[in-house]
Design an enzyme around this catalytic site. Structure first.
Site, PDB file in Angstrom:
ATOM      1  N   PRO A  39       0.826  -1.209   0.000  1.00  0.00           N
ATOM      2  CG  PRO A  39      -0.523  -1.436   1.866  1.00  0.00           C
ATOM      3  CD  PRO A  39       0.690  -1.992   1.220  1.00  0.00           C
ATOM      4  N   GLY A  69       2.751   4.595   1.067  1.00  0.00           N
ATOM      5  CA  GLY A  69       3.280   5.119   2.326  1.00  0.00           C
ATOM      6  C   GLY A  69       3.871   4.090   3.255  1.00  0.00           C
ATOM      7  N   GLY A 120       6.854   2.735   2.842  1.00  0.00           N
ATOM      8  CA  GLY A 120       8.313   2.816   2.863  1.00  0.00           C
ATOM      9  C   GLY A 120       9.005   2.129   1.699  1.00  0.00           C
ATOM     10  CB  THR A 149      10.350   5.733  -1.957  1.00  0.00           C
ATOM     11  OG1 THR A 149       9.113   5.662  -2.649  1.00  0.00           O
ATOM     12  CG2 THR A 149      11.315   6.613  -2.699  1.00  0.00           C
ATOM     13  CG  HIS A 205     -24.719   8.022  16.686  1.00  0.00           C
ATOM     14  ND1 HIS A 205     -25.545   7.683  15.638  1.00  0.00           N
ATOM     15  CD2 HIS A 205     -23.478   7.568  16.345  1.00  0.00           C
ATOM     16  CE1 HIS A 205     -24.843   7.062  14.711  1.00  0.00           C
ATOM     17  NE2 HIS A 205     -23.568   6.985  15.119  1.00  0.00           N
ATOM     18  CD  GLU A 206     -20.019   8.779  18.042  1.00  0.00           C
ATOM     19  OE1 GLU A 206     -19.409   7.708  18.185  1.00  0.00           O
ATOM     20  OE2 GLU A 206     -20.330   9.242  16.925  1.00  0.00           O
ATOM     21  CG  HIS A 216     -21.207   3.625  17.633  1.00  0.00           C
ATOM     22  ND1 HIS A 216     -21.658   2.716  16.713  1.00  0.00           N
ATOM     23  CD2 HIS A 216     -21.295   4.835  17.026  1.00  0.00           C
ATOM     24  CE1 HIS A 216     -22.009   3.363  15.599  1.00  0.00           C
ATOM     25  NE2 HIS A 216     -21.802   4.658  15.772  1.00  0.00           N
TER      26      HIS A 216
HETATM   27  P1  ADP Z   1       6.002   4.480  -0.488  1.00  0.00           P
HETATM   28  O1  ADP Z   1       7.104   4.625  -1.463  1.00  0.00           O
HETATM   29  O2  ADP Z   1       5.773   3.084  -0.030  1.00  0.00           O
HETATM   30  O3  ADP Z   1       4.724   5.143  -0.877  1.00  0.00           O
HETATM   31  P2  ADP Z   1       7.721   6.113   1.102  1.00  0.00           P
HETATM   32  O4  ADP Z   1       8.933   5.286   1.114  1.00  0.00           O
HETATM   33  O5  ADP Z   1       7.706   7.268   0.177  1.00  0.00           O
HETATM   34  O6  ADP Z   1       6.445   5.217   0.838  1.00  0.00           O
HETATM   35  O7  ADP Z   1       7.416   6.589   2.576  1.00  0.00           O
HETATM   36  C1  ADP Z   1       6.906   7.834   2.870  1.00  0.00           C
HETATM   37  C2  ADP Z   1       7.394   8.303   4.225  1.00  0.00           C
HETATM   38  O8  ADP Z   1       6.804   7.535   5.262  1.00  0.00           O
HETATM   39  C3  ADP Z   1       8.867   8.109   4.414  1.00  0.00           C
HETATM   40  O9  ADP Z   1       9.563   9.200   3.933  1.00  0.00           O
HETATM   41  C4  ADP Z   1       9.005   7.952   5.902  1.00  0.00           C
HETATM   42  O10 ADP Z   1       9.053   9.207   6.546  1.00  0.00           O
HETATM   43  C5  ADP Z   1       7.721   7.289   6.295  1.00  0.00           C
HETATM   44  N1  ADP Z   1       7.864   5.847   6.448  1.00  0.00           N
HETATM   45  C6  ADP Z   1       7.194   4.909   5.743  1.00  0.00           C
HETATM   46  N2  ADP Z   1       7.532   3.670   6.137  1.00  0.00           N
HETATM   47  C7  ADP Z   1       8.466   3.804   7.091  1.00  0.00           C
HETATM   48  C8  ADP Z   1       9.213   2.878   7.881  1.00  0.00           C
HETATM   49  N3  ADP Z   1       9.062   1.552   7.759  1.00  0.00           N
HETATM   50  N4  ADP Z   1      10.085   3.377   8.783  1.00  0.00           N
HETATM   51  C9  ADP Z   1      10.241   4.701   8.920  1.00  0.00           C
HETATM   52  N5  ADP Z   1       9.573   5.619   8.196  1.00  0.00           N
HETATM   53  C10 ADP Z   1       8.676   5.204   7.293  1.00  0.00           C
HETATM   54 ZN    ZN Z   2     -21.895   6.101  14.318  1.00  0.00          ZN
END
Ligand code: ADP
Ligand code: ZN
Length: 617
Positions: free
Chosen positions: A209, A211, A213, A215, A429-430, A433
């Site tokens: 997914p 974000g 890590g 990259t 409501h809350e 839940h």
């Molecule tokens: P992706 O390429 O999977 O979309 P990125 O490598 O660009 O995600 O990650 C975005 C940011 O999220 C990174 O720059 C870092 O700050 C944070 N991050 C994501 N995964 C990690 C991880 N495992 N450890 C530390 N920081 C992370």
């Molecule tokens: Zn609700």
């Protein structure tokens, strides 16, 4: 960490400067150079010089006379025209030479210098300074150096430096790191692998997914192996270089081969690597780019030391040609972090901010279940921002908790004013839940309830937090969760006898869950273990596509309605039986606006204790 680099266009700048300079040269430089050479004299001097036979050449214009003297032929003189009918005769007698370009007379050397040498010098200087400033920009303070060749690939070359990312900067993701460690070891010493005849995969696909890590991991491989890192995003190929995708790929690989061993990283490879369609209407540009990529990957021999890492969150959409052996044949999953991973990621990022020592990272990690690495990094940063806003020296646990809510539900809407009636509805409501969750046995404990409106549009929410990791869900847990989701609406019905629009999000979630039970998890007797739906988009929200006959679809829909209805009835019954308790808790929440799970459980237990003796009598 996400560096956004403006595409640089030195060529365009150079071009514009060139045109401007040429104009300037023509308008000013040449006349100016002549002007400085021309000396203004009065008519008397001219007459005297004529008389003394000192005129070498002369040009008579409409308003001016230009001439040179015999003593210095480079010096041009100018004087006005007088009504002097026999001037020409006198000049002729003096032996002056009549010429048509005295005023333009410039030594050929001068012309050569002004028209040829000077411009070249100026351009050379401009080029030098532009290059220098580009280098400075890239080198200063960043962990990377960028070369942008003129007209060549825009692929960025990240040459490792002290600021490079290492595996230790990537928290969690141990399996992925283990997998990639082999590549690092290969880049360190390819001969070890060559000796035994082992071939490193040319391409490694990082899937997971957004974000998580991916990259970062790719950069870390380059950092650990101490090799250059070329990176390019798939969407850049097709969007930025219209009509040039294929040549960009060629350039990228040419550069990479020169710098081998090295890492080439292609982010969002699905943008170019989507399945090619059989028909003609496909995207030509993209297909050419993809074909070039495939050709390049086949073109270089094994063990050249160029390793291609690519990231995608839509692996199912990739062209099979990309994933077949010899190309991206290794796949490294980079999943959302588990509890331990989340805790580690929080700690890694907390190192960069000033934070009080007593923060319970485990608790924060549990609250942030389902968050990606990027979101966790964001949560830590939000906490720091909050501390600054409140003029405090360091962030606290409360900041972290609040920032989780901010990231999940948006900022608090301070000025949203609910009417008394609406606020009461939201608090019932809350509480509904929370109470339904607490009264069932297969649910996660309530952590927090709040009725402060958020910018996301939520008027309140109930946060439930699991104790530990959760990999499987039983049928009972799913049913209880659906009941919990219907608890909000049920409370409104029980207390007010009417219903509101506040339950739309609950309805959506409950339906999704019930549908999954029927179509994906085989949790109904009617359909047994038959898959009615396949997930098409595992990492991006999990879209599904139905794969069954229309009659079955009807039956599925009926089944889903039955499940939700049953749980809704169960929730309503639970709340009717505990109506007084519901009222008490809702009233408490109404006054406090935010209560913790402990406060909630204390009241609940007190009331329950009162109730049990009554019953037993
Ligand atoms: P992706 O390429 O999977 O979309 P990125 O490598 O660009 O995600 O990650 C975005 C940011 O999220 C990174 O720059 C870092 O700050 C944070 N991050 C994501 N995964 C990690 C991880 N495992 N450890 C530390 N920081 C992370
Ligand atoms: Zn609700």
């Amino acid at each position: 960490m996400n560096k956004v680099e403006e595409p640089k266009k030195p060529l365009a700048y150079l071009f514009i400067t060139m045109i401007v300079l040429l104009l300037v040269m023509n308008l000013f430089a040449v006349p100016f150079a002549q002007q400085s050479k021309i000396k203004e004299v009065d008519y008397g001097t001219f007459m005297k010089m004529t008389q003394d036979k000192e005129i070498a050449t002369v040009e008579i214009d409409e308003n001016e006379i230009y001439f040179t003297s015999t003593s210095d032929k480079d010096q041009v003189y100018r004087t006005g025209v007088m009504n002097d009918p026999d001037l020409v005769d006198r000049l002729y007698d003096s032996g002056a030479e009549f010429s048509s370009d005295v005023k333009n007379s410039m030594s050929p050397l001068m012309v050569f210098f002004l028209y040829w040498i000077l411009p070249i010098l100026i351009f050379a200087l401009i080029g030098y300074f532009m290059r220098k400033s580009l280098m400075d920009k890239a080198g200063g303070g960043s962990d990377a150096m960028t070369f942008t060749g003129m007209g060549k690939s825009g692929a960025k070359v990240y040459v490792q430096s002290t600021g490079g990312i290492r595996f230790s900067d990537v928290a969690g993701e141990d399996e992925a790191k283990e997998n990639l460690a082999e590549i690092v070891s290969y880049l360190h010493d390819p001969s070890k692998y060559k000796a035994i005849g082992a071939k490193m995969p040319k391409g490694v696909l990082l899937v997971g997914p957004p974000g998580t890590g991916k990259t970062m991991l790719a950069k870390a491989v380059a950092g650990e192996a101490n090799v250059p890192f070329f990176s390019m995003s798939g969407s850049e190929f097709v969007e930025m270089f219209v009509g040039m995708g294929a040549s960009k790929v060629r350039d990228l690989f040419r550069q990479a081969k020169e710098k081998a061993p090295c890492i080439v990283f292609i982010d969002e490879i699905d943008a170019i690597g989507k399945k090619r369609e059989g028909n003609f209407s496909g995207n030509d540009e993209r297909e050419q780019t993809l074909n070039q990529l495939l050709t390049e990957m086949d073109g270089f021999e094994d063990n050249t030391g160029v390793i291609i890492l690519a990231a995608t969150n839509r692996p199912e959409s990739l062209d099979p040609a990309l994933t077949r052996p010899g190309r991206f044949d290794r796949r490294v999953p980079v999943e959302l972090p588990d509890l331990k991973g989340r805790e580690d990621i929080l700690k890694v990022h907390a190192k960069n901010i000033r934070i009080s020592d007593d923060v319970d990272f485990n608790k924060i990690a549990r609250m942030a279940s389902g968050a990606s690495g990027a979101e966790l990094a964001n949560i830590v940063n939000e906490a720091a921002l909050r501390a600054v806003r409140d003029n405090r020296k360091c962030a606290t646990e409360a900041d972290m908790e609040e920032s989780i809510e901010t990231v999940i539900a948006g900022y608090q809407k301070k000025n949203a004013i609910l009417s008394t009636k609406e606020k009461l509805t939201v608090s019932y409501h809350e509480t509904g839940h929370a109470l339904v969750a607490a009264l069932q046995s297969h649910t996660a404990p309530v952590q927090k309830i709040t009725i402060i409106p958020r910018t996301s549009g939520a008027l309140g929410y109930t946060m439930q937090v699991d104790e530990g990791n959760h990999y499987l869900m039983t049928k009972e847990e799913m049913l209880d969760q659906i009941a919990t989701l219907t608890g909000g609406r049920a409370a409104e019905e029980v207390e007010f006898g009417t219903i509101s629009t506040g339950a739309s999000n609950d309805i959506e979630k409950a339906t999704k869950m019930a549908r999954a039970m029927v179509t994906q998890y085989g949790m109904t007797d009617d359909f047994d273990m038959v898959a009615m739906e396949t997930v098409t988009n595992q990492y991006l929200g999990g879209d599904t596509s139905l794969s069954c006959s229309p009659e079955t679809q009807k039956a599925i829909d009926a089944k889903i309605v039955a499940i939700v209805k049953q749980q809704h009835q169960k929730a309503k019954k639970l709340l009717e039986e505990n109506h007084a308790l519901l009222g008490k808790l809702a009233q408490y929440l109404y006054e406090k606006e935010t209560i913790t799970g402990d406060e909630f459980m204390n009241i609940l237990n007190e009331e329950m204790a009162k109730k049990i003796p009554e019953k037993s009598e």
